[in-house]
Structure formats: structure tokens, C-alpha cells
Design a protein around this motif. Structure first.
Motif, PDB file in Angstrom:
ATOM      1  N   MET A  17      16.296  19.975  50.567  1.00  0.00           N
ATOM      2  CA  MET A  17      15.538  18.924  51.311  1.00  0.00           C
ATOM      3  C   MET A  17      15.064  19.408  52.746  1.00  0.00           C
ATOM      4  O   MET A  17      14.236  18.667  53.484  1.00  0.00           O
ATOM      5  CB  MET A  17      16.143  17.600  51.183  1.00  0.00           C
ATOM      6  CG  MET A  17      16.245  16.974  49.827  1.00  0.00           C
ATOM      7  SD  MET A  17      15.005  16.683  48.901  1.00  0.00           S
ATOM      8  CE  MET A  17      15.356  17.418  47.155  1.00  0.00           C
ATOM      9  N   LYS A  51      25.845  14.660  57.525  1.00  0.00           N
ATOM     10  CA  LYS A  51      25.074  13.537  56.734  1.00  0.00           C
ATOM     11  C   LYS A  51      25.472  13.395  55.219  1.00  0.00           C
ATOM     12  O   LYS A  51      25.497  12.163  54.859  1.00  0.00           O
ATOM     13  CB  LYS A  51      23.389  13.759  56.767  1.00  0.00           C
ATOM     14  CG  LYS A  51      22.997  13.556  58.193  1.00  0.00           C
ATOM     15  CD  LYS A  51      21.444  13.526  58.093  1.00  0.00           C
ATOM     16  CE  LYS A  51      20.854  13.690  59.674  1.00  0.00           C
ATOM     17  NZ  LYS A  51      20.916  12.270  60.249  1.00  0.00           N
ATOM     18  N   ILE A  52      25.985  14.252  54.665  1.00  0.00           N
ATOM     19  CA  ILE A  52      26.414  14.242  53.128  1.00  0.00           C
ATOM     20  C   ILE A  52      28.019  14.407  53.009  1.00  0.00           C
ATOM     21  O   ILE A  52      28.463  13.362  52.446  1.00  0.00           O
ATOM     22  CB  ILE A  52      25.777  15.191  52.185  1.00  0.00           C
ATOM     23  CG1 ILE A  52      24.096  15.330  52.644  1.00  0.00           C
ATOM     24  CG2 ILE A  52      25.828  15.127  50.757  1.00  0.00           C
ATOM     25  CD1 ILE A  52      23.537  13.792  52.320  1.00  0.00           C
ATOM     26  N   ALA A  91      17.588  20.210  55.075  1.00  0.00           N
ATOM     27  CA  ALA A  91      18.428  20.003  56.149  1.00  0.00           C
ATOM     28  C   ALA A  91      19.091  21.131  56.240  1.00  0.00           C
ATOM     29  O   ALA A  91      19.215  22.266  55.628  1.00  0.00           O
ATOM     30  CB  ALA A  91      19.864  18.899  55.613  1.00  0.00           C
ATOM     31  N   THR A  92      19.410  21.484  57.698  1.00  0.00           N
ATOM     32  CA  THR A  92      20.129  22.594  58.204  1.00  0.00           C
ATOM     33  C   THR A  92      21.507  22.516  57.557  1.00  0.00           C
ATOM     34  O   THR A  92      22.141  21.398  57.409  1.00  0.00           O
ATOM     35  CB  THR A  92      20.511  22.793  59.642  1.00  0.00           C
ATOM     36  OG1 THR A  92      20.817  21.573  60.243  1.00  0.00           O
ATOM     37  CG2 THR A  92      19.073  22.544  60.430  1.00  0.00           C
ATOM     38  N   PRO A  93      22.661  23.643  57.654  1.00  0.00           N
ATOM     39  CA  PRO A  93      23.788  23.424  57.059  1.00  0.00           C
ATOM     40  C   PRO A  93      24.742  22.442  57.954  1.00  0.00           C
ATOM     41  O   PRO A  93      25.395  21.619  57.189  1.00  0.00           O
ATOM     42  CB  PRO A  93      24.206  24.838  57.098  1.00  0.00           C
ATOM     43  CG  PRO A  93      23.403  25.787  57.258  1.00  0.00           C
ATOM     44  CD  PRO A  93      22.132  25.077  57.596  1.00  0.00           C
ATOM     45  N   ASP A 117      30.331  16.372  44.718  1.00  0.00           N
ATOM     46  CA  ASP A 117      29.630  17.327  43.816  1.00  0.00           C
ATOM     47  C   ASP A 117      29.083  18.049  44.814  1.00  0.00           C
ATOM     48  O   ASP A 117      28.187  17.864  45.470  1.00  0.00           O
ATOM     49  CB  ASP A 117      28.578  16.379  43.378  1.00  0.00           C
ATOM     50  CG  ASP A 117      27.460  17.105  42.188  1.00  0.00           C
ATOM     51  OD1 ASP A 117      27.594  18.241  42.088  1.00  0.00           O
ATOM     52  OD2 ASP A 117      26.986  16.349  41.935  1.00  0.00           O
ATOM     53  N   THR A 169      26.430  20.020  44.255  1.00  0.00           N
ATOM     54  CA  THR A 169      25.003  20.200  44.558  1.00  0.00           C
ATOM     55  C   THR A 169      24.422  19.104  45.318  1.00  0.00           C
ATOM     56  O   THR A 169      23.390  19.251  45.646  1.00  0.00           O
ATOM     57  CB  THR A 169      24.534  19.786  42.749  1.00  0.00           C
ATOM     58  OG1 THR A 169      24.917  18.473  42.439  1.00  0.00           O
ATOM     59  CG2 THR A 169      24.937  20.731  41.859  1.00  0.00           C
ATOM     60  N   LEU A 170      25.269  18.316  45.778  1.00  0.00           N
ATOM     61  CA  LEU A 170      24.769  17.296  46.906  1.00  0.00           C
ATOM     62  C   LEU A 170      24.232  17.950  48.250  1.00  0.00           C
ATOM     63  O   LEU A 170      23.222  17.866  48.755  1.00  0.00           O
ATOM     64  CB  LEU A 170      25.653  16.098  47.254  1.00  0.00           C
ATOM     65  CG  LEU A 170      25.999  15.208  45.908  1.00  0.00           C
ATOM     66  CD1 LEU A 170      26.959  14.091  46.516  1.00  0.00           C
ATOM     67  CD2 LEU A 170      24.602  14.377  45.568  1.00  0.00           C
ATOM     68  N   GLN A 180      23.613  19.623  59.530  1.00  0.00           N
ATOM     69  CA  GLN A 180      22.793  18.348  58.983  1.00  0.00           C
ATOM     70  C   GLN A 180      23.668  17.930  57.401  1.00  0.00           C
ATOM     71  O   GLN A 180      24.083  16.644  57.339  1.00  0.00           O
ATOM     72  CB  GLN A 180      21.547  18.449  58.649  1.00  0.00           C
ATOM     73  CG  GLN A 180      20.735  18.184  60.213  1.00  0.00           C
ATOM     74  CD  GLN A 180      19.323  18.140  60.173  1.00  0.00           C
ATOM     75  OE1 GLN A 180      18.700  19.005  59.249  1.00  0.00           O
ATOM     76  NE2 GLN A 180      18.642  17.450  60.711  1.00  0.00           N
ATOM     77  N   GLU A 193      23.563  21.049  48.173  1.00  0.00           N
ATOM     78  CA  GLU A 193      22.554  22.123  47.849  1.00  0.00           C
ATOM     79  C   GLU A 193      21.156  21.191  47.834  1.00  0.00           C
ATOM     80  O   GLU A 193      20.053  21.836  48.637  1.00  0.00           O
ATOM     81  CB  GLU A 193      22.781  22.636  46.454  1.00  0.00           C
ATOM     82  CG  GLU A 193      23.803  24.066  46.457  1.00  0.00           C
ATOM     83  CD  GLU A 193      23.543  24.499  45.191  1.00  0.00           C
ATOM     84  OE1 GLU A 193      23.142  24.145  44.294  1.00  0.00           O
ATOM     85  OE2 GLU A 193      24.215  25.548  45.089  1.00  0.00           O
ATOM     86  N   ALA A 194      21.393  20.081  47.387  1.00  0.00           N
ATOM     87  CA  ALA A 194      20.033  18.851  47.425  1.00  0.00           C
ATOM     88  C   ALA A 194      19.825  18.987  48.910  1.00  0.00           C
ATOM     89  O   ALA A 194      18.391  18.964  49.115  1.00  0.00           O
ATOM     90  CB  ALA A 194      20.411  17.671  46.906  1.00  0.00           C
ATOM     91  N   ALA A 195      20.794  18.746  49.738  1.00  0.00           N
ATOM     92  CA  ALA A 195      20.295  18.456  51.118  1.00  0.00           C
ATOM     93  C   ALA A 195      19.782  19.602  51.754  1.00  0.00           C
ATOM     94  O   ALA A 195      18.706  19.346  52.418  1.00  0.00           O
ATOM     95  CB  ALA A 195      21.703  17.800  51.891  1.00  0.00           C
ATOM     96  N   LEU A 196      20.142  20.821  51.600  1.00  0.00           N
ATOM     97  CA  LEU A 196      19.729  21.871  51.992  1.00  0.00           C
ATOM     98  C   LEU A 196      18.305  22.220  51.429  1.00  0.00           C
ATOM     99  O   LEU A 196      17.346  22.617  52.197  1.00  0.00           O
ATOM    100  CB  LEU A 196      20.477  23.447  51.730  1.00  0.00           C
ATOM    101  CG  LEU A 196      22.034  23.521  52.202  1.00  0.00           C
ATOM    102  CD1 LEU A 196      22.741  24.624  51.751  1.00  0.00           C
ATOM    103  CD2 LEU A 196      21.709  23.617  53.709  1.00  0.00           C
TER     104      LEU A 196
END
Lengths: 364, 407
Positions: free
Chosen positions: B177, B187-188, B179-181, B167, B169-170, B183, B172-175
Motif C-alpha cells: 500500500m 503502524k502494523i 508504506a515504508t518498512p 499474519d 501478509t499484513l 511505517q 506485505e500488504a502495508a508495504l
């Protein structure tokens, strides 16, 4: 802590398609602000502009007075709650909530402490080690909010977060969201196509259609004094009649209108509408009253009665074929008029409004 | 009822078709017969495994194959992942074009890839005036490059099917929150893709191990497992090839069972979580360990099988059989394998009745033992044209004397 968001003539184009057309408004710090509109009206694009996933084609986006152009989503003081929540499936609840802290290099102990605090806030204490899959829909919702709050944003953006929940839970979460907003005191920007959500929770609502903002006002104004035909027909139920101004609005703000179905009524109208101009007249179903003494009169034939618990809806048809809808509070006992009976309806001038014709207004 | 019978029969045929050759090959690995075959069954033996282990050429090839396989995994996995990531992020139109380009190497015959790799790097080496001891003529380097061209496309397909379930959007969600690209990727996305990295690596390794078409060109003067096997087949095979099959099938089974244990464990995660005994039992580690122990026992047991007595007996039986042919009163049609017989018993035969003695033209002037013609009616005596090279017989009754046309 709270910052205002300014959209200065924001336009977003995708090729030939204009998703957002000259949006210009300011959202105050600490406000619960909703964008309301049908799908495809551009409200999600506006949200993506604010969160930084989309740059405006023209215009400026300001957060706390600062131009956000070129600042990535990870550097903006916003947190977005996605429509599908976008919880990380491979992480536990606590890891999800602490993710914003993890990427900022906060230590493990401190992360756990903060996650526990937030779990307390969303009323899920001690559930940090659960898998995300093990939570119910409403719990996931709250975890997503906690994760967004862990960012310590100035602005919380919510993209139809309640749409996946069932009705009861949705109504419960409305109250809860509002309570959380009051508690943390952040600016909430809420995207929805559900007018019930927008009207119950928001301080102010922006109604959008086809990329254009139609009206920005508090919920009562949006409902009672719609600025355009689209707003009148989209927010709540409305009966629409085509008509022409017979006498322009006087000092009391009401004008005389000849309705297509043959009646002359006195309704509220903007002073700019001159005699002979075509208008659309909107009357709420609950403003139409069978019988009564109101000065504006219409006659229609009853076709069907819909029973909906607390409310009862009469579906009528006027002589020229216009469909009418009348809503009554169910008082019990009273069976009402039988089918095919001619019904005389009345409504007060203050409860009807004449607006310039709009192709976006839907009849009935 | 009839439908079920038909289905059962079809299934039986299907499985026989699938596994019949394997079963037969496994059987031949334990037959002492010198050619891989099941019948006639001679002796149960494990000697072919020993023969295999003593085969230096094959072991070198196997070592080379492992090295190349490792190289291919290391190179093709990141390439495949990068290609899959790109495909999952570009627009639909560009994606269709890129997809075709990326999987084209799978559609090109391996022979063509092998040849073109060889020629291309030869030209590059030639243009740079590189000697034959440089990378451009190195079998390992060329084979890894040649195999990577199409194996990375396999890896890409594996990653692509995994990424389709991701997905976006996960990320996107990390960004969002903070996170750098990088990260967000580490991490995701990477943890999500991790299982596919494992499958892609295994697939790449196996594809590399079993490749022949491309390898046979790019390997130049080196050798791999498959090229050694192929040359073995060309120059005559013995059941040690079946022994290889047994080992490969065994290893595959072990890996598959361990993997299956891991899968079952995930599937039953909810049910066994509360039961510590079951949880440990179901863990793939003890399952794998058990299989390794079983395999060890099989190897140990196999190494103790001594089939020499049985083999000697079989040899004896063969001789007896030949003797039977020999002594059969069919003078007009001598046993067909008589001429080969003397090679068997170069030394003086133990029995005067052994056929070697009576063979005409017995190896280079070895005088027949005085007792040899126990019967003047032995068929050898009457054989025409025998004993041309034999010197004057010691005994006037020697068979050669009576043979017509002997000088």
C-alpha cells in the motif's frame, strides 16, 4: 492512468526448483488479464514479481515500459489484493481504506473524505467506523478492493480473492469485480485456479502449468482451440483418446486419426503433425452426441448416469476400457438409455482436436 | 459420586498445598509473638508493619530492586522483541539453532551467570585500568546486565508466542500500500505486539525483583530486596517478614483483579457496548480505584489498632505462668527457665512472690529485699550452689545462708 505490464523472459528459481520458466507476454493497459492454473503452477510467483515481493532470477519486468528491478513493492504503481485479504484487524474499515493515504502523509480530514468516497463506490456507505471483524465475507472483499483502489494504482493485482467465499457470493462478486474494473478502467491482473472465474471475467487468459505458460488467448479460444494437451484437459471437461495420425491435415485443417479404441475419425489438427505421429484427441463431453448423423462414430457401453439439474452426464466405457463422458442438456421427461446399453456416439470434426501428446493431460 | 468426592478431595489438597503456606504466613503477620507463628496466638497486632517501615536497610534494598527492575525492563524488552522478530523471519533450520542459543541463558544456573558476569566485567575493568568506583564494579550496572542475559530470553518467549499469531501478509500488504518498512513496523506490527510488550515488561520486572541467585553475586556492595531478606533470614527473623508477604500478596491481588476486570471487559465488549453504565462500571479504572480505596481503608484501620494493652496482658500472663512453675511444689525439678527470669525483672520485683527474687545467684549482689523469703520452704532456698557472688546476707534468714556449699 493505465499502464501495460511486460514480462520479458521472466524466470524465477528457488534453489533447484524453477517456479516460473521463461514467461514472456505483454498485458495491455486497461485489460482484465487472468493467470489460470492449478496450485503450484507459478502463477502466484508471477504476481509477486509484478508487485515487487519477488525479483525475477532472469529476465525483466516492465511496467509502463520501465524496468522494475530494484524498485520495492511500496514504490510500484501496483496494488495487491491478497488471498486472505490481509485487512488490518486493529483498524476500523475507514482506517483500513485510508491506510495508503496515511502512509503518504495525507491529512486526517482528506483521508476520511476519500475513504467515504470509496465506501460509496463499493456500496458500503456509512460503514467506515465498523470493526473489520464485524463485516461479512463479501463486505471484507469489497473493503480490500477499496483499500487497494485508495493507492490509486495503475495496476490492480488480485490473488485468488474469491476463493474464501461461498458459491453464490463468488458468482456475485465475479460480476461485481468486472463492473468495478470497467468503472475505474484499471489494468486488472487476476490469479485463479478456478477456470469459471477466469473465463467469465477476463479479456485474456494465460494458462500455466509447472511454471510454463501454456497458452495466452481470449477465453473462447482457450476453450475451443486449446494449444496444448494440458490446456485441453485443464480448462473444462474433455474426453481424451490416444491415437496416431493416419493422414496429415489437409487444407481444411482436419486430419484423419486412428484411435486406439479402433475407430478412424477426422479431427482438427495442426499442419505440422505428420502421418504416423502419436497424438491425443480431445472431444468435449457436450460435443459427443448419442445417435445423430455426425461423421465420426464411436461405440461405448453406458455405465452410469449423473444428474446435475440443468445438465445430465452419461458415464460410458469404450471397448478398450477408455472412460467417456457425455453431457446433455436436461430436457426433462426423456429417461435416456438404460444401464449397460451399448450407445453409439457421434461428433463433428470441428469439435475435436488432435494435439501432440502431453503427460500433463488427464484422461476423462 | 465417589469420583466426585475424590476429585473434590484432591482439589482441596491441591489448593491447601498451593495456598496453605501463604495463609499461614499472612496469619503470622498479625500475631504479636516475636517469632512468626500462628499458635499460640497472642494478640492481633499491626506493629510488624510499622517495624517494617522503620527498617532502613530493607527499604533501601527495595528501592534498589525497583531501580534495577526498571533498568532490566528497559533493556530486556527491546532485546527480547528483536530476538523474537529475527526468529520469526529466518528459515526453519537457522531458527532452531538460534532458538537454542537465545534460550540457553535460561538453562544456565543463575549462580553461574552471576559469577561469570562479575568476573567478566572485573577483567574488562582490570584491562582498562578502571578504578573500583567505575561502572565495571557498580552493583546496579552488573546486576542489570546479569539479569538481562536470561530475562531477555523470557521476554523473547512472550513475544514469540504473540508473533506466531501474526499474519506476515499484513506487513506485505502495508508495504504494497506504499508504506515504508519503518511505517509497516510502527503502524502494523507494533500495535499487534503491544499487549505482549506489557506482559513481557511485567514478567521481566517480576523476574528481576525476585531474583537472588544471580543478584547476590553481581550486586557487589549494594543490596536489593532479596539480598536483604536473605540476610534477615540468616540472622534471625521476626514477623515483619510476614508483613512483607502480606503487602506483596495484597499488591498482586489488586493487580490481578484489575487485569481480570480489563479482560472481562474485552470478552464482554459486544454485550456491554450499548450500556453506558455497565461500560463504565466494567472499566478497569474504577475497579482498580475501588481496590486502592479498600487497601487504603485497611491500612488506615490497621494503623489504628493498638495492641499494647493486650500485649501487656500477655506479658503478665506469661509471668503468672512462670510463677506457677516456680511455686509448684516440685523441689527436685526447678522450673527450666528460672535462670532467664532475673533478666526480665532487673528492677525490684513488684511482688515478693515473683520468681526472680528466689533465683539463686541473683544479678550481681543485689541484696534480696528483707521480706523476700516469705516462706522458708521456697524452692530457691534449697537450691544447691546458689548465690555464690552474693555478699553477706543482710538477714541471717536469707536463703543463701542455708544453702549448702555457699561460702
Amino acid at each position: 492512468m493505465t499502464k501495460e505490464v511486460g514480462l520479458s523472459h521472466v524466470t524465477v528459481e528457488f534453489g533447484d526448483y524453477t517456479a516460473v520458466d521463461d514467461a514472456h507476454l505483454t498485458i495491455a493497459g486497461g485489460e482484465f488479464f487472468s493467470f489460470l492454473g492449478p496450485s503450484g503452477c507459478g502463477k502466484t510467483t508471477i504476481l509477486r514479481c509484478i508487485s515487487g515481493f519477488q525479483e525475477p532470477s532472469y529476465g525483466k519486468l516492465l511496467i509502463g515500459g520501465r524496468d522494475m528491478r530494484g524498485i520495492g513493492p511500496n514504490k510500484r504503481p501496483t496494488a495487491l489484493i491478497f488471498q486472505n485479504l490481509a485487512l488490518f484487524p486493529l483498524m476500523s474499515v475507514a482506517e483500513n481504506i485510508a491506510f495508503p493515504l496515511e502512509v503518504r502523509g495525507v491529512g486526517k480530514k482528506e483521508r476520511r473524505r476519500r475513504a467515504d468516497e470509496l465506501l460509496e463506490l463499493i456500496a458500503l456507505p456509512g460503514q467506515g467506523d465498523k470493526r473489520v471483524d464485524a463485516l461479512s465475507g463479501g463486505q471484507k472483499q469489497r473493503v480490500a478492493i477499496a483499500r487497494a483502489l485508495a493507492v490509486e494504482p495503475d495496476i490492480l493485482l488480485l490473488d485468488e480473492p474469491l476463493s474464501a467465499l461461498d458459491l453464490k457470493l463468488r458468482q456475485h462478486m465475479r460480476t461485481e469485480l468486472r463492473a468495478i474494473q470497467k468503472q475505474v478502467g484499471l489494468t486488472f491482473i487476476y490469479i485463479t485456479h478456478d477456470q469459471g472465474e477466469a473465463l467469465t471475467m477476463s479479456d485474456r487468459v494465460a494458462v500455466m502449468s509447472r511454471g510454463k505458460i501454456q497458452q495466452v488467448a481470449d477465453p473462447a479460444t482457450v476453450y475451443n482451440a486449446p494449444a496444448t494437451g494440458f490446456v485441453a484437459s485443464f480448462v473444462g471437461e474433455n474426453n481424451m483418446f490416444e491415437g496416431r495420425i493416419a493422414a496429415p491435415a489437409g487444407p481444411d485443417g482436419t486430419a484423419e486419426v486412428d484411435l486406439g479404441l479402433g475407430a478412424r475419425v477426422r479431427v482438427q489438427a495442426a499442419p505440422g503433425l505428420g502421418a504416423g505421429e502419436a497424438v491425443q484427441v480431445f472431444v468435449r463431453p457436450e460435443a459427443l452426441e448419442p445417435g445423430g448423423t455426425a461423421p465420426n462414430r464411436l461405440t461405448a457401453r453406458l455405465e452410469k448416469v449423473e444428474f446435475e439439474g440443468a445438465m445430465r452426464h452419461l458415464l460410458l466405457r469404450a471397448a478398450d476400457g477408455t472412460a467417456l463422458r457425455v453431457s446433455q442438456v436436461n430436457t426433462g421427461g426423456d429417461a435416456g438409455p438404460g444401464p449397460d446399453a451399448p450407445v453409439e456416439l457421434g461428433f463433428a470434426p470441428a469439435q475435436a482436436i488432435a494435439l501432440p501428446p502431453s503427460e500433463l493431460a488427464r484422461a476423462g | 459420586m465417589r469420583g466426585r468426592l475424590l476429585t473434590g478431595g484432591y482439589l482441596l489438597l491441591f489448593f491447601a498445598y498451593l495456598f496453605g503456606p501463604l495463609v499461614i504466613m499472612i496469619g503470622t503477620a498479625f500475631n504479636s509473638a516475636g517469632f512468626p507463628r500462628l499458635s499460640p496466638w497472642e494478640c492481633f497486632t499491626t506493629n510488624w508493619f510499622g517495624r517494617l517501615l522503620a527498617d532502613d536497610r530493607l527499604l533501601t534494598g527495595l528501592g534498589n530492586s525497583l531501580l534495577i527492575g526498571l533498568g532490566v525492563v528497559i533493556v530486556s524488552t527491546p532485546i527480547g522483541l528483536a530476538a523474537a522478530l529475527m526468529l520469526s523471519q529466518v528459515g526453519a533450520k537457522l531458527r532452531a539453532t538460534l532458538y537454542t542459543i537465545f534460550i540457553a541463558p535460561i538453562l544456565v544456573p543463575g549462580v553461574v551467570i552471576g559469577l561469570s558476569t562479575l568476573i567478566f566485567w572485573d577483567r574488562v575493568g582490570g584491562a582498562l585500568d578502571a578504578g573500583y568506583d567505575t561502572l565495571f564494579y557498580d552493583g546496579f550496572f552488573l546486576t542489570i546486565l546479569g539479569q538481562v542475559t536470561f530475562i531477555s530470553a523470557y521476554s523473547m518467549l512472550v513475544f514469540l508466542s504473540r508473533l506466531q499469531r501474526f499474519d506476515p501478509t499484513l506487513t506485505e500488504a502495508a508495504l504494497d500500500m506504499g508504506a515504508t518498512p519503518t511505517q509497516a513496523f510502527v503502524k502494523i506490527l507494533l500495535p499487534f505486539v503491544a499487549p505482549a510488550i506489557g506482559s513481557a515488561a511485567v514478567l521481566a520486572f517480576l523476574a528481576s525483583m525476585e531474583n537472588y541467585n544471580t543478584t547476590v553475586f553481581t550486586v557487589v556492595s549494594e543490596s536489593t530486596f532479596t539480598t536483604v531478606l536473605a540476610s534477615k533470614v540468616r540472622y534471625g527473623i521476626d514477623p515483619s517478614i510476614s508483613a512483607i508477604a502480606v503487602i506483596i500478596v495484597g499488591l498482586t491481588l489488586m493487580a490481578a483483579l484489575t487485569y481480570e476486570a480489563a479482560q472481562q471487559r474485552t470478552a464482554l465488549a459486544g454485550r456491554i457496548a450499548g450500556n453506558p453504565v455497565l461500560r463504565r462500571l466494567m472499566h478497569p479504572a474504577p475497579v482498580g480505584l475501588l481496590l486502592v480505596v479498600l487497601a487504603g481503608v485497611a491500612v488506615w484501620g490497621g494503623s489504628r489498632v493498638d495492641s499494647s494493652a493486650c500485649e501487656a496482658q500477655v506479658l503478665e500472663e506469661k509471668r503468672a505462668l512462670q510463677e506457677q512453675y516456680r511455686t509448684a511444689p516440685t523441689p527436685s525439678s526447678p522450673a527450666p527457665d528460672t535462670p532467664a527470669a532475673p533478666r526480665d525483672g532487673g528492677a525490684a520485683p513488684a511482688s515478693p512472690f515473683s520468681p526472680g527474687n528466689l533465683a539463686p545467684g541473683g544479678d550481681g549482689g543485689e541484696a534480696p529485699s528483707p521480706a523476700a523469703p516469705a516462706s522458708p520452704f521456697a524452692p530457691g532456698n534449697l537450691a544447691p550452689g546458689g548465690g555464690e557472688e552474693s555478699e553477706a546476707p543482710a538477714s541471717p534468714f536469707a536463703p543463701g545462708n542455708l544453702a549448702p556449699g555457699s561460702d
